[in-house]
Design a protein around this motif. Structure first.
Motif, short mmCIF file in Angstrom:
data_model
loop_
_atom_site.label_atom_id
_atom_site.label_comp_id
_atom_site.label_asym_id
_atom_site.label_seq_id
_atom_site.Cartn_x
_atom_site.Cartn_y
_atom_site.Cartn_z
N GLU A 1 64.27 -1.97 55.40
CA GLU A 1 63.04 -1.92 56.19
C GLU A 1 61.96 -1.07 55.52
N LEU A 2 62.33 0.10 54.98
CA LEU A 2 61.34 0.97 54.36
C LEU A 2 60.77 0.37 53.08
N VAL A 3 61.64 -0.22 52.27
CA VAL A 3 61.17 -0.84 51.03
C VAL A 3 60.30 -2.05 51.33
N THR A 4 60.72 -2.88 52.28
CA THR A 4 59.92 -4.05 52.66
C THR A 4 58.55 -3.63 53.16
N ASN A 5 58.50 -2.60 53.99
CA ASN A 5 57.22 -2.12 54.54
C ASN A 5 56.30 -1.66 53.41
N ALA A 6 56.85 -0.94 52.42
CA ALA A 6 56.03 -0.46 51.31
C ALA A 6 55.52 -1.61 50.46
N GLY B 1 60.20 -3.21 62.09
CA GLY B 1 60.81 -2.35 61.08
C GLY B 1 60.91 -0.91 61.50
N VAL B 2 59.81 -0.36 62.02
CA VAL B 2 59.82 1.04 62.44
C VAL B 2 60.81 1.25 63.58
N LEU B 3 60.90 0.29 64.50
CA LEU B 3 61.85 0.42 65.61
C LEU B 3 63.29 0.40 65.11
N LEU B 4 63.57 -0.44 64.12
CA LEU B 4 64.92 -0.48 63.55
C LEU B 4 65.26 0.83 62.85
N VAL B 5 64.30 1.37 62.08
CA VAL B 5 64.53 2.64 61.39
C VAL B 5 64.79 3.75 62.42
N GLU B 6 63.99 3.78 63.46
CA GLU B 6 64.15 4.79 64.50
C GLU B 6 65.52 4.67 65.17
N ALA B 7 65.99 3.45 65.36
CA ALA B 7 67.29 3.24 66.01
C ALA B 7 68.45 3.67 65.12
N MET B 8 68.32 3.47 63.83
CA MET B 8 69.41 3.78 62.90
C MET B 8 69.44 5.24 62.47
N ALA B 9 68.29 5.92 62.50
CA ALA B 9 68.19 7.28 61.94
C ALA B 9 68.18 8.32 63.06
N GLY C 1 47.69 11.52 47.33
CA GLY C 1 46.93 10.33 47.61
C GLY C 1 47.72 9.21 48.24
N GLY C 2 49.04 9.32 48.24
CA GLY C 2 49.89 8.34 48.88
C GLY C 2 50.73 8.99 49.96
N LYS C 3 51.94 8.56 50.10
CA LYS C 3 52.83 9.13 51.11
C LYS C 3 54.26 8.80 50.75
N TYR C 4 55.21 9.48 51.40
CA TYR C 4 56.56 8.94 51.45
C TYR C 4 57.05 8.95 52.87
N VAL C 5 57.73 7.87 53.21
CA VAL C 5 58.30 7.70 54.53
C VAL C 5 59.80 7.96 54.42
#
Length: 321
Positions: free
Chosen positions: A241-246, A292-300, A310-314
């Motif tokens: 999910e995180l890689v796909t989102n990026a 995607g964010v909902l799945l990450v929240e559910a798993m983590a 200038g960017g970010k990391y999730v």
């Protein structure tokens, strides 16, 4: 006068000591604003010079007649490396494990609130396990009868003779001769190193059709090497999910970082966009995205985002049994 201790990401901790001009209600209010601002800029993930520069511009924009001094120290608890910035403030004093004491020397910037476009040069310190770092305000080392250089020398002598195993006793000793006509703040930090060093691996994600599959295969190899089996499916889902989102929502380089410390595995994906993922309030059954964010929240157990260069990391953390 104030101090603060700010936990940061990647086993970093920021230590701050500061002094606002004056002793009235206005100075106390400004102290609270500066403390809050420094904490907010630090948690955003900026390096020490940027944190202090942002706080300086904020104070200038307040158009107050007061100024403030501060010393900001960012310690990498894993490596024992510290970077610090002084804004018109007295330097940190470092007691090495062998008992020798160093009054650190560095180029400092002006007090906060004086110049809008001011530079705050960074200096580094190497902390060996057992080192003791003392941050204080001038009320402890300067008075009408005591020059600041002599006061720092006395502080260094007291630190050298102190037992770093008992910081409360050290603090009592240092404060025993404090100037009672001025405010005093004192922050003592003993660096003991980390009993367990994190295990880290990272992977550059290429923008190709099979990128997500490659990231999953890389993660699976790392998990197998680390002996993680029961939680592998949850970790792989978070990575997907995180890689796909990026890849879908940003341009430029994408990097996958995996960190294992104790019973927590952190998955972090860095990209070049400062835009933060937004958790949807609701999703219809016909929606083709947004889960995607909902799945990450559910798993983590926890997740978040940090601005970086200038960017970010999730990031997301998964408990490991």
């Amino acid at each position: 006068d104030w101090y603060d201790v700010i936990p940061l990401s990647d086993n970093h901790v920021a230590f701050v000591i500061g002094d606002v001009q004056g002793h009235n209600a206005g100075a106390a209010t400004l102290m609270g604003q500066m403390r809050t601002a420094l904490r907010a800029y630090a948690v955003e993930g900026h390096p020490p010079d940027v944190v202090v520069a942002h706080a300086n511009r904020l104070l200038v924009d307040m158009e107050t007649d007061l100024f403030a001094t501060c010393c900001y120290v960012d310690v990498d608890m894993e490596e024992g490396l510290a970077w610090y910035v002084r804004a018109g403030h007295i330097p940190p004093v470092l007691r090495h494990p062998d008992g020798t004491v160093e009054i650190t020397e560095s180029e400092g910037g002006p007090p906060l609130g004086v110049l809008r476009q001011a530079d705050f040069p960074m200096a580094s310190l190497r902390l060996a396990p057992g080192a003791l770092l003392a941050l204080t305000t001038d009320g402890l080392v300067e008075s009408a009868d005591l020059d600041v250089e002599d006061g720092l020398d006395q502080l260094a002598a007291d630190l050298s003779a102190a037992d770093p195993a008992h910081l409360g006793v050290v603090a009592d000793t240092l404060l025993g001769g404090a100037n009672r006509d001025d405010d005093v703040a004192l922050l003592l930090v003993r660096y003991d190193g980390m009993a367990v060093r994190p295990r880290r691996e990272n992977w550059t994600v290429w923008r190709v059709p099979q990128a997500v599959g490659q990231a999953r295969r890389y993660t699976r190899r790392v998990l197998r090497a680390w002996g993680i089996r029961d939680e592998a499916d949850a970790v792989l889902l978070v990575v997907s999910e995180l890689v796909t989102n990026a890849l879908v929502h940003t341009d430029g380089r994408v990097r996958l970082d995996l960190t294992l410390l104790h019973d927590r595995l952190r998955v972090a994906v860095a990209d070049n966009s400062p835009r933060t993922p937004i958790k949807p309030a609701s999703i219809g059954w016909q929606a083709t995205g947004g889960r995607g964010v909902l799945l990450v929240e559910a798993m983590a157990s926890a997740w978040g985002t940090v601005p970086v260069s200038g960017g970010k990391y999730v990031w997301a953390e998964i408990p490991i049994g």
